[in-house]
Motif scaffolding. Structure first.
Motif, PDB file in Angstrom:
ATOM      1  N   VAL A 165       1.372  -2.640  13.799  1.00 40.43           N
ATOM      2  CA  VAL A 165       2.282  -3.631  14.653  1.00 40.43           C
ATOM      3  C   VAL A 165       2.625  -4.630  13.411  1.00 40.43           C
ATOM      4  O   VAL A 165       3.646  -5.440  14.089  1.00 40.43           O
ATOM      5  N   ASP A 166       2.667  -4.174  11.715  1.00 35.00           N
ATOM      6  CA  ASP A 166       3.203  -5.448  10.905  1.00 35.00           C
ATOM      7  C   ASP A 166       4.587  -5.161  10.558  1.00 35.00           C
ATOM      8  O   ASP A 166       4.848  -4.416   9.908  1.00 35.00           O
ATOM      9  N   ARG A 167       5.295  -6.219  11.152  1.00 39.14           N
ATOM     10  CA  ARG A 167       6.562  -5.404  10.737  1.00 39.14           C
ATOM     11  C   ARG A 167       6.473  -6.363   9.880  1.00 39.14           C
ATOM     12  O   ARG A 167       8.124  -5.522   8.921  1.00 39.14           O
ATOM     13  N   ALA A 168       6.043  -7.185   9.379  1.00 40.39           N
ATOM     14  CA  ALA A 168       6.816  -7.836   8.103  1.00 40.39           C
ATOM     15  C   ALA A 168       6.210  -6.554   6.868  1.00 40.39           C
ATOM     16  O   ALA A 168       7.509  -6.424   6.320  1.00 40.39           O
ATOM     17  N   VAL A 169       5.641  -6.550   7.183  1.00 38.88           N
ATOM     18  CA  VAL A 169       5.388  -4.178   6.206  1.00 38.88           C
ATOM     19  C   VAL A 169       6.200  -3.697   5.986  1.00 38.88           C
ATOM     20  O   VAL A 169       6.090  -2.853   5.077  1.00 38.88           O
ATOM     21  N   VAL A 170       6.934  -3.533   7.783  1.00 39.19           N
ATOM     22  CA  VAL A 170       7.681  -2.199   6.732  1.00 39.19           C
ATOM     23  C   VAL A 170       9.054  -2.499   6.768  1.00 39.19           C
ATOM     24  O   VAL A 170       9.644  -2.394   6.148  1.00 39.19           O
ATOM     25  N   ARG A 171       9.358  -3.942   7.112  1.00 42.83           N
ATOM     26  CA  ARG A 171      10.812  -4.423   6.680  1.00 42.83           C
ATOM     27  C   ARG A 171      10.630  -4.543   5.427  1.00 42.83           C
ATOM     28  O   ARG A 171      11.844  -3.841   4.805  1.00 42.83           O
TER      29      ARG A 171
ATOM     30  N   GLU B   3      12.546   2.061  13.271  1.00 45.49           N
ATOM     31  CA  GLU B   3      14.748   2.060  13.586  1.00 45.49           C
ATOM     32  C   GLU B   3      15.038   1.145  14.405  1.00 45.49           C
ATOM     33  O   GLU B   3      16.270   0.499  14.029  1.00 45.49           O
ATOM     34  N   GLU B   4      14.852   0.395  14.680  1.00 45.96           N
ATOM     35  CA  GLU B   4      15.104  -1.082  14.896  1.00 45.96           C
ATOM     36  C   GLU B   4      14.615  -1.868  13.412  1.00 45.96           C
ATOM     37  O   GLU B   4      16.452  -2.201  13.495  1.00 45.96           O
ATOM     38  N   ILE B   5      14.822  -2.095  12.893  1.00 44.94           N
ATOM     39  CA  ILE B   5      15.858  -3.207  11.007  1.00 44.94           C
ATOM     40  C   ILE B   5      16.849  -1.403  10.939  1.00 44.94           C
ATOM     41  O   ILE B   5      17.426  -2.555  10.315  1.00 44.94           O
TER      42      ILE B   5
ATOM     43  N   HIS C 133       1.122   2.641   2.877  1.00 47.53           N
ATOM     44  CA  HIS C 133       0.816   0.955   3.819  1.00 47.53           C
ATOM     45  C   HIS C 133      -0.734   1.578   4.188  1.00 47.53           C
ATOM     46  O   HIS C 133       0.227   2.391   5.409  1.00 47.53           O
ATOM     47  N   GLU C 134      -1.491   1.096   4.234  1.00 48.84           N
ATOM     48  CA  GLU C 134      -2.668   1.693   5.480  1.00 48.84           C
ATOM     49  C   GLU C 134      -3.311  -0.026   5.446  1.00 48.84           C
ATOM     50  O   GLU C 134      -3.224  -1.281   4.531  1.00 48.84           O
TER      51      GLU C 134
END
Length: 132
Positions: free
Chosen positions: A14-20, A52-54, A124-125
């Protein structure tokens, strides 16, 4: 051929910031190539959805590979996720970014197969258990 980034991730990520930040860092390595393609397993929740959203928000192309869980005879293919993951790696992406929560079997399978194929990876873990 445009640069291709394969992503894999846990259904509980759920960590959107790490993904971004991970997507931005990789895209920067391409010189911000507007033709860069994100290769996704198309899971409706988790890291796949966030990626996908980003990616789409930035006007970039997403190549979706949903797992075929239902066989033609109507039974469930329990290996569909693993088969899809291997097929995505076999498309020959330039890089793989994995977002693995609590040692996710599917994302870890994709990561290990990509390594075996010589594809550069970034991992990323995270864990949901404090101190684990």
């Amino acid at each position: 051929m445009p640069p291709r980034l394969l992503i894999t991730g846990s259904r509980t990520w759920v960590d959107r910031a790490v993904v971004r930040d991970a997507l931005r860092a990789w895209w920067d390595t391409t010189g911000r190539n507007p033709e860069a393609v994100l290769v996704s397993g198309a899971c409706p929740k988790d890291a796949d959805r966030i990626c996908e959203e980003i990616w789409k928000h930035n006007g970039l192309t997403v190549e979706r590979h949903p797992a075929q869980w239902k066989k033609p005879d109507g039974t469930v293919d329990k290996r569909a996720g693993f088969n899809r993951n291997a097929a995505m790696v076999d498309t020959g992406p330039d890089h793989l970014i994995a977002f693995i929560m609590d040692g996710s079997n599917g994302a870890t399978h994709t990561l290990n197969y990509a390594k075996k194929k010589g594809i550069p990876v970034t991992v990323h873990e995270a864990t949901t258990t404090p101190g684990a």
